[in-house]
Design an enzyme around this catalytic site. Structure first.
Site, PDB file in Angstrom:
ATOM      1  N   LYS A  66       0.728  -1.097   0.056  1.00  0.00           N
ATOM      2  CA  LYS A  66       0.081  -0.074  -0.105  1.00  0.00           C
ATOM      3  C   LYS A  66       1.044   1.292   0.044  1.00  0.00           C
ATOM      4  CE  LYS A  66      -3.821   2.117   2.584  1.00  0.00           C
ATOM      5  NZ  LYS A  66      -4.718   1.722   3.804  1.00  0.00           N
ATOM      6  N   SER A 141      -9.556   1.669   2.568  1.00  0.00           N
ATOM      7  CA  SER A 141      -8.767   2.639   1.882  1.00  0.00           C
ATOM      8  C   SER A 141      -7.506   1.559   1.179  1.00  0.00           C
ATOM      9  CB  SER A 141      -8.028   3.654   2.714  1.00  0.00           C
ATOM     10  OG  SER A 141      -7.220   3.319   3.633  1.00  0.00           O
ATOM     11  N   SER A 165      -9.494  -0.668   7.018  1.00  0.00           N
ATOM     12  CA  SER A 165      -9.046  -0.405   5.771  1.00  0.00           C
ATOM     13  C   SER A 165      -8.451  -1.581   5.041  1.00  0.00           C
ATOM     14  CB  SER A 165      -8.081   0.777   5.639  1.00  0.00           C
ATOM     15  OG  SER A 165      -8.883   2.072   5.434  1.00  0.00           O
TER      16      SER A 165
HETATM   17  N1  GLN Z   1     -12.744   4.376   6.168  1.00  0.00           N
HETATM   18  C1  GLN Z   1     -12.147   4.730   7.567  1.00  0.00           C
HETATM   19  C2  GLN Z   1     -11.752   6.045   7.382  1.00  0.00           C
HETATM   20  O1  GLN Z   1     -11.847   6.841   6.352  1.00  0.00           O
HETATM   21  C3  GLN Z   1     -11.193   3.751   7.869  1.00  0.00           C
HETATM   22  C4  GLN Z   1      -9.967   4.046   6.954  1.00  0.00           C
HETATM   23  C5  GLN Z   1      -8.764   3.287   7.433  1.00  0.00           C
HETATM   24  O2  GLN Z   1      -8.946   2.141   8.030  1.00  0.00           O
HETATM   25  N2  GLN Z   1      -7.498   3.625   6.892  1.00  0.00           N
HETATM   26  O3  GLN Z   1     -11.242   6.670   8.525  1.00  0.00           O
END
Ligand code: GLN
Length: 471
Positions: A66, A141, A165
């Protein structure tokens, strides 16, 4: 071929690391234009594959990383215009550990900017597509990592999970994703979003492959003061027979699941009963409120962490006569969602609102944790959906609150610091459905053992590669 199968072939000398790298690179060239999982490919891959010692325990394995995880000498953007040309002079510990054991970085995968989002649509560059249906999102994400593994553009991937994410994109793309216990994997080199929640996690198409990665990744790191010293023996743990476990299904306050998710849950429950588990419904009363607390705490930490992007230290520096103009023009390059988080975070930390929002959310977090601790006196594991439905169409969540609601099931484990895993457990039409298992603090290996048992009992029926395999 799965990662552990590649390893066997490489160890026997039937396949060389170079052959593996060539096969995957060819596949990425063919198929990545369709899914758009990668932001950057490692230009030195073939050369590195030629040099790797085939005797190393991870030789022949390629990892998609990532793009918020720092790779020395390889561009790391965090999905943001601000870091569009940032080439880290240092390596994340997670990446360094994999490389030291012979694995190679294939490339860097797309994500929502700084990890803020649940669909990969908040990437500053382009959205990634779901390999099961290109009109749908891969989740986020870590959508690029999930799509890469589901398309077998890489046998293994690293994601990061702050509020879901790793797990939610794993569920949308039909792969496995583990959010380890907070501290289990070093965060050194992970570009900070919300430091008390951020955790690097592995993604793969088998629990055995997650175990392979976890054995390499887990462990204390002098460069991360929050890292834990829990002896990691994940692959070994998979060998031992599974004792009959007590499984708690969390349902309270959690309705509105799509039919495929409900069906997957029912089927998993009967499968686990068949394995001798005692299953009962349990209540985690604070869980439905976790979302509200998460969207106070995560932006609060983000507003502080993102203060560093002012054009003076690294990353893009916008033009401006006075210093404040440079800072203003540089920070204007943040995407809309990132700006929203910074505004919310700054607000909940500001004088007069700190007690009303930030402190209350912190108190709530302690309560949620205490409830989880009590629950794990009653049961060994918790089971719940990863997301209320399968992958949604691109553009279907224009309202930020609707996007936040995607994280309803995943933020609980994040706030409580607990290990949680999403595994493929069904289909709704042509779209994969994942379920989530939570274990007590530090019992990450239990999750892998149960997922492995599920994988064996279902004969890997839910682990499809819609576009075929590289090897
Ligand atoms: N969707 C969540 C956020 O926007 C989690 C994102 C993540 O785990 N990086 O914060």
């Amino acid at each position: 071929m799965l990662a552990h199968e590649i390893r066997v072939r490489v160890a026997r000398g039937e396949l060389s690391p170079l052959e593996v790298a060539q096969a995957y690179l060819k596949r990425v060239r063919e198929l990545d234009p369709r899914v758009q999982a990668f932001l950057t490919l490692n230009p030195d891959l073939l050369e590195e594959a030629q040099r790797v010692d085939p005797g190393l325990p991870l030789a022949g394995l390629l990892v998609a990383v990532k793009d918020n995880i720092a790779t020395r000498g390889l561009r790391t953007t965090a999905g943001s215009r601000l870091l569009e040309r940032f080439v880290p002079p240092y390596e994340a510990t997670a990446v360094a550990r994999l490389k030291a054991l012979g694995a190679l970085v294939l490339g860097k995968t797309n994500l929502d900017e700084f990890g803020m989002g649940s669909s990969t649509e908040h990437s500053a560059f382009f959205p990634t597509r779901n390999p099961f249906d290109p009109s749908r999102v891969p989740g986020g994400s870590s959508g690029g990592s999930a799509a890469a593994v589901a398309t077998d553009l890489a046998p293994l991937a690293l994601g990061s999970d702050t509020g879901g994410s790793v797990r939610q994109p794993a569920s949308f793309c039909g792969v496995l994703g583990l959010k380890p216990t907070y501290g289990r994997v070093s965060r050194y080199g992970l570009i900070a979003y919300a430091s008390s929640l951020d955790q690097i996690g592995p993604m793969a198409r088998s629990a055995k492959d997650l175990a392979l990665l976890m054995d390499a990744l887990a462990g204390p790191d002098p460069l991360d003061a929050t890292s834990l010293d829990l002896s990691p023996r994940f692959q070994e743990a998979l060998e031992a027979p599974l004792p009959p476990l007590r499984l708690g299904v969390v349902r309270e306050g959690l309705s509105g699941n799509s039919p495929g998710v409900e069906r997957a849950l029912e089927e998993a429950v009967s499968l686990f009963q068949g394995l001798g588990f005692a299953v009962k419904e349990v209540s985690w009363p604070s869980l439905p409120l976790a979302l509200a607390a998460y969207y106070i705490l995560a932006p609060a930490e983000a507003s502080s962490n993102l203060a560093r992007y002012d054009g003076t230290l690294y990353g893009v520096r916008a033009e401006g006569e006075e210093l404040w103009q440079v800072v203003e023009a540089t920070r204007a390059l943040f995407g809309l969602e990132v700006k929203r988080r910074i505004l919310v975070g700054t607000f909940v930390l500001s004088s007069g609102y700190y007690e009303a929002y930030y402190e209350r959310a912190q108190a709530f977090r302690r309560r949620l944790k205490a409830e989880a601790r009590a629950l794990f006196q009653e049961v060994d594991l918790l089971l719940l959906p990863t997301a209320p439905h399968p992958a949604f169409p691109l553009g279907a969540r224009p309202d930020p609150l609707a996007m936040y609601r995607e994280d309803l099931y995943t933020v609980g484990a994040s706030l409580a610091g607990l290990p949680a895993l999403s595994f493929p457990a069904g289909f709704e039409g042509h779209l994969p459905v994942g379920l989530q298992l939570l274990a007590p603090w530090g019992r990450d290996e239990l999750l892998l053992r149960v997922a492995w048992a599920h994988e064996e009992a279902t004969d890997r029926a839910f682990l499809r590669t819609p576009l075929g395999e590289a090897l």
